[in-house]
Design an enzyme around this catalytic site. Structure first.
Site, PDB file in Angstrom:
ATOM      1  N   GLU A 163       0.793  -1.236   0.000  1.00 34.43           N
ATOM      2  CA  GLU A 163       0.000   0.000   0.000  1.00 34.43           C
ATOM      3  C   GLU A 163       0.827   1.288   0.000  1.00 34.43           C
ATOM      4  O   GLU A 163       0.838   2.045   0.983  1.00 34.43           O
ATOM      5  CB  GLU A 163      -0.957   0.013   1.193  1.00 34.43           C
ATOM      6  N   GLU A 379      -5.717  -8.286   0.357  1.00 38.64           N
ATOM      7  CA  GLU A 379      -6.429  -7.966   1.599  1.00 38.64           C
ATOM      8  C   GLU A 379      -7.859  -7.604   1.252  1.00 38.64           C
ATOM      9  O   GLU A 379      -8.106  -6.909   0.258  1.00 38.64           O
ATOM     10  CB  GLU A 379      -5.825  -6.752   2.335  1.00 38.64           C
TER      11      GLU A 379
HETATM   12  C1  BGP Z   1      -4.676  -1.957   5.213  1.00 37.69           C
HETATM   13  C2  BGP Z   1      -3.342  -2.351   5.782  1.00 37.69           C
HETATM   14  C3  BGP Z   1      -3.411  -3.311   6.915  1.00 37.69           C
HETATM   15  C4  BGP Z   1      -4.617  -3.168   7.806  1.00 37.69           C
HETATM   16  C5  BGP Z   1      -5.896  -2.889   7.051  1.00 37.69           C
HETATM   17  C6  BGP Z   1      -7.061  -2.480   7.905  1.00 37.69           C
HETATM   18  O1  BGP Z   1      -4.594  -0.647   4.761  1.00 37.69           O
HETATM   19  O2  BGP Z   1      -2.526  -2.916   4.795  1.00 37.69           O
HETATM   20  O3  BGP Z   1      -2.200  -3.238   7.562  1.00 37.69           O
HETATM   21  O4  BGP Z   1      -4.395  -2.380   8.872  1.00 37.69           O
HETATM   22  O5  BGP Z   1      -5.732  -1.888   6.087  1.00 37.69           O
HETATM   23  O6  BGP Z   1      -6.947  -1.134   8.249  1.00 37.69           O
HETATM   24  P1  BGP Z   1      -7.280  -0.575   9.683  1.00 37.69           P
HETATM   25  O7  BGP Z   1      -6.436  -1.401  10.600  1.00 37.69           O
HETATM   26  O8  BGP Z   1      -6.906   0.855   9.651  1.00 37.69           O
HETATM   27  O9  BGP Z   1      -8.720  -0.781   9.879  1.00 37.69           O
END
Ligand code: BGP
Length: 472
Positions: A163, A379
């Site tokens: 990301e 993800e």
């Molecule tokens: C993505 C990241 C993860 C994870 C996920 C959920 O952007 O790659 O590391 O954190 O989002 O986000 P959050 O934890 O802010 O809800």
């Protein structure tokens, strides 16, 4: 034609983790500091220790993967466990730790998909400017070369970055990532995008020219950007602005190795809004163009999409980091305002649930960048306030969320997109960068006091999908 509900042969049914969010042991064992350590300590709201204690419990977590049919795991290497200062001296204990983890993956039949950088830039480099400093690009290439050589016998699937847009945007536009408080700096965000894509290209070339076995790519976080009123030219422009910032600039860099004229025109106009100009050198593009032919796959993290209205007022930002629904606000002067669209559900953290947006993205990439080879959804998932009741977690809302996204994924496959895997975020509950521990995503509930894992209803559901190889 009835859409298929069957996954292609060899489909990877995975789940994702990230070093800083699950390992714990952020200090000691020779690990160097990262940008998040002083940032979180200063805020004092929560820390990443012990998180889900993956440092000690990886064997158990991989056994759970095996038991529930999860055959792929995203793991990131903590750069500062290997090179505590980002460059120079190495830390043998950190190097050995990942050998142990990868061996355990093999023992449990779980394929590791390894990311070299998941938000945790070593502090020594971060303090000198992070990826805005070109020395960090050199350091990243050296670190990547080291990992390819060191772990090449155990790892076949690599990703350079997780990301790039989240790093750029959360650091320089929303101000929620270290050092915190920088907002609206579109020029810096775009420069960060470019410099990290150059670092990606340098690592891809090192991998390819080094004759390493396996595949390499980058993980991007993408969202489809729709005009709120599709007949309003100003809303259409707002959607285009956000699309260039988050999607098109990075897609061009990945698959063309340079920027199409309309991408560059928009990016330069946006950078100028915050008074800056982009430093994109011909030598960068030479390198990026060569690398663009060697992306074996693309990872996409997809959570939501956006509806944009034009916005010329002053910038107003509020990040919902507490799960108080309705508190998020994102209106960026001269760029656009994110608004809700009637009838589209949201999570408690105001993330729009819109799986069609993932389909639109996948089809768009196939059409716009025909040299892409393979896509993995690296993800996708739903953060929620899961409740443990009588030792079970009924997360049927998560099952609905994942099922809907998998349905649209299969529609994209039907439409000719080569999607070969899916990774739930996250394997188990873990630390969330700006939200701490109340926002849970995992298949496995973690009791953060005892570190006990309790499979949620979604884990049993996923196991059945894997066993049948289709959605029911
Ligand atoms: C993505 C990241 C993860 C994870 C996920 C959920 O952007 O790659 O590391 O954190 O989002 O986000 P959050 O934890 O802010 O809800």
């Amino acid at each position: 034609m009835t859409p298929t509900n069957t996954f292609p042969a060899g489909f990877v049914f995975g789940a994702a983790t990230a070093a800083y969010q699950c390992e714990g042991e952020t200090h000691g064992h020779g690990k160097g500091e990262v940008s998040w350590d002083p940032f979180l300590a200063k805020k004092g709201r929560f820390s990443a220790d012990p998180a889900s204690d993956f440092y000690h419990s990886y064997e158990h977590d991989l056994a759970l993967c095996e038991r529930f049919g999860i055959n792929g795991i995203r793991i990131s290497i903590a750069w500062s466990r290997i090179f505590p200062q980002g460059v120079g001296a190495r830390n043998p204990e950190g190097i050995a730790f990942y050998h142990d983890v990868f061996r355990a993956c093999r023992a449990h039949g779980v394929e590791p998909y390894v990311t070299l950088h998941h938000f945790d830039t070593p502090l020594a480099l971060f303090d000198k400017g992070g990826f805005l400093d070109r020395a960090t690009i050199d350091a990243f290439e050296d670190y990547a070369r080291f990992c390819f050589a060191e772990y090449g016998d155990e790892v076949s699937n690599w990703f350079t970055f997780n990301e790039i847009w989240a790093v750029a945007s959360n650091t320089f536009i929303e101000g929620t990532f270290p050092p915190g408080g920088i907002t609206g700096a579109l020029d810096k965000a775009l420069q960060c995008n470019h410099n990290m894509m150059l670092a990606h290209a340098r690592a891809v070339l090192a991998f390819h020219e080094g004759g390493h076995r396996g595949k390499i790519g980058v993980v991007h976080t993408f969202e489809s950007k729709y005009p709120y009123d599709e007949n309003d030219p100003a809303d259409i422009q707002a959607a285009k602005n956000e699309d260039v910032l988050q999607n098109q600039f990075l897609l061009d860099a990945t698959f063309r190795g340079d920027y199409a004229p309309d991408t560059l025109e928009c990016a330069e106009r946006l950078a100028a809004l915050s008074g800056g100009a982009l430093d994109i050198r011909e030598e960068d593009l030479l390198c990026m163009r060569r690398a663009a032919q060697h992306n074996d796959y693309l990872g996409i993290n997809y959570y939501q999409s956006r509806f944009l209205r034009s916005y010329d007022g002053p910038t107003v930002l509020h990040h919902n980091a507490t799960g108080d629904k309705g508190t998020e606000r994102f209106a960026l002067a001269g760029v656009g305002e994110r608004v809700n669209k009637e009838g589209i559900p949201r999570t408690d953290w105001d993330w729009l649930i819109y799986p069609e947006g993932m389909y639109d993205l996948l089809v768009r990439i196939r059409l716009q960048y025909p040299n892409y080879q393979e896509i993995l959804i690296t993800e996708n998932g739903m953060g929620a306030k899961d409740a443990l009741v009588e030792d079970t977690v009924d997360d049927s809302y998560r099952i609905d969320y994942v099922r809907a996204h998998l349905e649209w994924l299969l529609k994209a496959v039907d439409a000719g997109v080569n999607v070969t895997g899916y990774f739930l975020w996250s394997l188990m509950d873990m630390f969330s960068w700006t939200n701490g521990y109340g926002k849970r995503y995992g298949f496995f509930y973690v009791d953060f006091e005892t570190q006990r894992r309790i499979p949620k209803a979604s884990a049993y559901w996923y196991a059945q999908v894997v066993r049948l190889g289709r959605l029911t």
